[in-house]
Design an enzyme around this catalytic site. Structure first.
Site, PDB file in Angstrom:
ATOM      1  N   GLU A  82      -1.665  -1.249   3.076  1.00  0.00           N
ATOM      2  CA  GLU A  82      -1.243  -0.816   4.411  1.00  0.00           C
ATOM      3  C   GLU A  82      -2.418  -0.948   5.376  1.00  0.00           C
ATOM      4  O   GLU A  82      -3.547  -0.576   5.061  1.00  0.00           O
ATOM      5  CB  GLU A  82      -0.733   0.631   4.333  1.00  0.00           C
ATOM      6  N   LYS A  84      -3.473   0.294   8.359  1.00  0.00           N
ATOM      7  CA  LYS A  84      -4.298   1.375   8.904  1.00  0.00           C
ATOM      8  C   LYS A  84      -5.241   1.908   7.833  1.00  0.00           C
ATOM      9  O   LYS A  84      -6.404   2.221   8.120  1.00  0.00           O
ATOM     10  CB  LYS A  84      -3.429   2.500   9.457  1.00  0.00           C
ATOM     11  N   CYS A 181       6.380  -2.879  13.550  1.00  0.00           N
ATOM     12  CA  CYS A 181       5.960  -2.100  12.395  1.00  0.00           C
ATOM     13  C   CYS A 181       7.125  -1.216  11.958  1.00  0.00           C
ATOM     14  O   CYS A 181       7.717  -0.514  12.790  1.00  0.00           O
ATOM     15  CB  CYS A 181       4.747  -1.246  12.751  1.00  0.00           C
ATOM     16  N   ASP A 188       4.348  -6.332  16.677  1.00  0.00           N
ATOM     17  CA  ASP A 188       3.418  -7.263  16.039  1.00  0.00           C
ATOM     18  C   ASP A 188       3.695  -8.641  16.620  1.00  0.00           C
ATOM     19  O   ASP A 188       4.806  -9.161  16.484  1.00  0.00           O
ATOM     20  CB  ASP A 188       3.616  -7.283  14.522  1.00  0.00           C
ATOM     21  N   HIS A 220       4.320  -7.842   8.348  1.00  0.00           N
ATOM     22  CA  HIS A 220       4.029  -9.257   8.539  1.00  0.00           C
ATOM     23  C   HIS A 220       4.397 -10.094   7.320  1.00  0.00           C
ATOM     24  O   HIS A 220       5.075 -11.124   7.430  1.00  0.00           O
ATOM     25  CB  HIS A 220       2.525  -9.473   8.796  1.00  0.00           C
ATOM     26  N   GLU A 221       3.912  -9.655   6.152  1.00  0.00           N
ATOM     27  CA  GLU A 221       4.131 -10.419   4.927  1.00  0.00           C
ATOM     28  C   GLU A 221       5.619 -10.582   4.627  1.00  0.00           C
ATOM     29  O   GLU A 221       6.074 -11.639   4.178  1.00  0.00           O
ATOM     30  CB  GLU A 221       3.448  -9.713   3.745  1.00  0.00           C
ATOM     31  N   GLY A 250      -6.475  -2.960  15.636  1.00  0.00           N
ATOM     32  CA  GLY A 250      -7.491  -2.159  14.975  1.00  0.00           C
ATOM     33  C   GLY A 250      -8.573  -2.985  14.319  1.00  0.00           C
ATOM     34  O   GLY A 250      -9.125  -2.599  13.288  1.00  0.00           O
TER      35      GLY A 250
END
Length: 273
Positions: A82, A84, A181, A188, A220-221, A250
């Site tokens: 993940e 974050k 997300c 994204d 994303h994946e 980030g």
């Protein structure tokens, strides 16, 4: 339990500046693969390329060091990490004294491989513009097509179609990919390259399909694997690769690559990265 709801996403967080590998939060891939009918053996090869732009530590004498980091996570790994939690983990090196970059790379390799459940490649490099030049994804853009669109999700694989009487070898590119997300709802943004050999894919249908991810909630994946599977099922290419280059968040960008044959993709930094 390693589900997105139990991750640090969307929660108030204390940003530690000391090394803590327990911050890494793995999420199993298989649950989302089940949604698109993907099981072992996987119908694709691939890798997730992560770039970290905010990596810093202290050398043995206490002077800060910085580097850019590239991480390659194989698509065969049972877990994704993940994002974050990945950021929090990397921030934890800020006040750690580490003798040299090689020792840092070894630590990153050990911890990330343990979290992903597979060997992760780690490459540290200097923050040099010359070494990290902006490069466009190779291929013909479909973004200038003069069409009206009013469908922004969920993804509509039925837009995809191909002409079986016209066999081509080409790459198509779009900068209009957007998804969200699944935990925070944050957008994204990405560019995607679809390289294939086989029946010519209808460009208008492809663009409508990619835009239909605009309000879709998925990591994303998982988006890239969905695109790969949908193109295979609806367009029947003989060879296919799907490569998405997402903008950073980030200090991290995530760039999944999936292909019908084994390949080692480059890491071309895009204009929005």
């Amino acid at each position: 339990m390693s589900t997105p709801e139990h991750s640090p996403l969307g929660k108030t967080t204390v940003y530690a500046d000391r090394y803590d590998p327990s911050l890494l939060f793995p999420i199993p891939r298989q649950a989302k693969r089940d949604e698109i009918g993907v099981s072992a053996p996987l119908p694709f090869h691939g890798v997730d390329i992560w770039n970290a732009y905010e990596l810093s530590w202290l050398d043995a004498r206490g002077k800060p060091r910085v580097a850019l980091a590239e991480f390659r996570v194989p698509a065969t790994s049972p877990n994704i990490i993940e994002s974050k939690s990945f950021k929090l983990y990397l921030n934890g090196f800020a006040q750690e004294r580490i003798d040299d970059a090689q020792r840092l790379a070894a630590t990153l390799h050990r911890d990330l491989s343990a979290a992903a459940g597979a060997e992760i490649e780690v490459l540290l490099s200097e923050a040099s513009a010359k070494a990290h030049a902006v490069i466009d994804l190779e291929g013909e853009s479909v973004d200038a097509l003069d069409i009206a669109i009013d469908d922004y999700g969920p993804p509509r694989a039925d837009y995809l179609r191909a002409d079986a009487n016209d066999i081509v070898d080409e790459a198509l590119v779009s900068d209009l990919l957007r998804s969200n997300c699944p935990v925070t709802g944050q957008p994204d943004w990405g560019s995607v390259q679809i390289r294939y050999r086989g029946p010519r894919i209808d460009r208008e249908g492809l663009l409508r399909y990619l835009v239909s991810f605009r309000n879709h909630n998925e990591f994303h994946e998982q988006c890239v694997e969905r695109i790969f599977v949908d193109v295979i099922r609806h367009c029947a290419p003989q060879q296919l690769s799907v490569y998405a280059r997402y903008t950073r968040r980030g200090g991290l960008d995530i760039n999944p690559f999936r292909a019908s044959a084994e390949a080692a993709p480059g890491n071309p930094r895009g204009a929005r990265q």
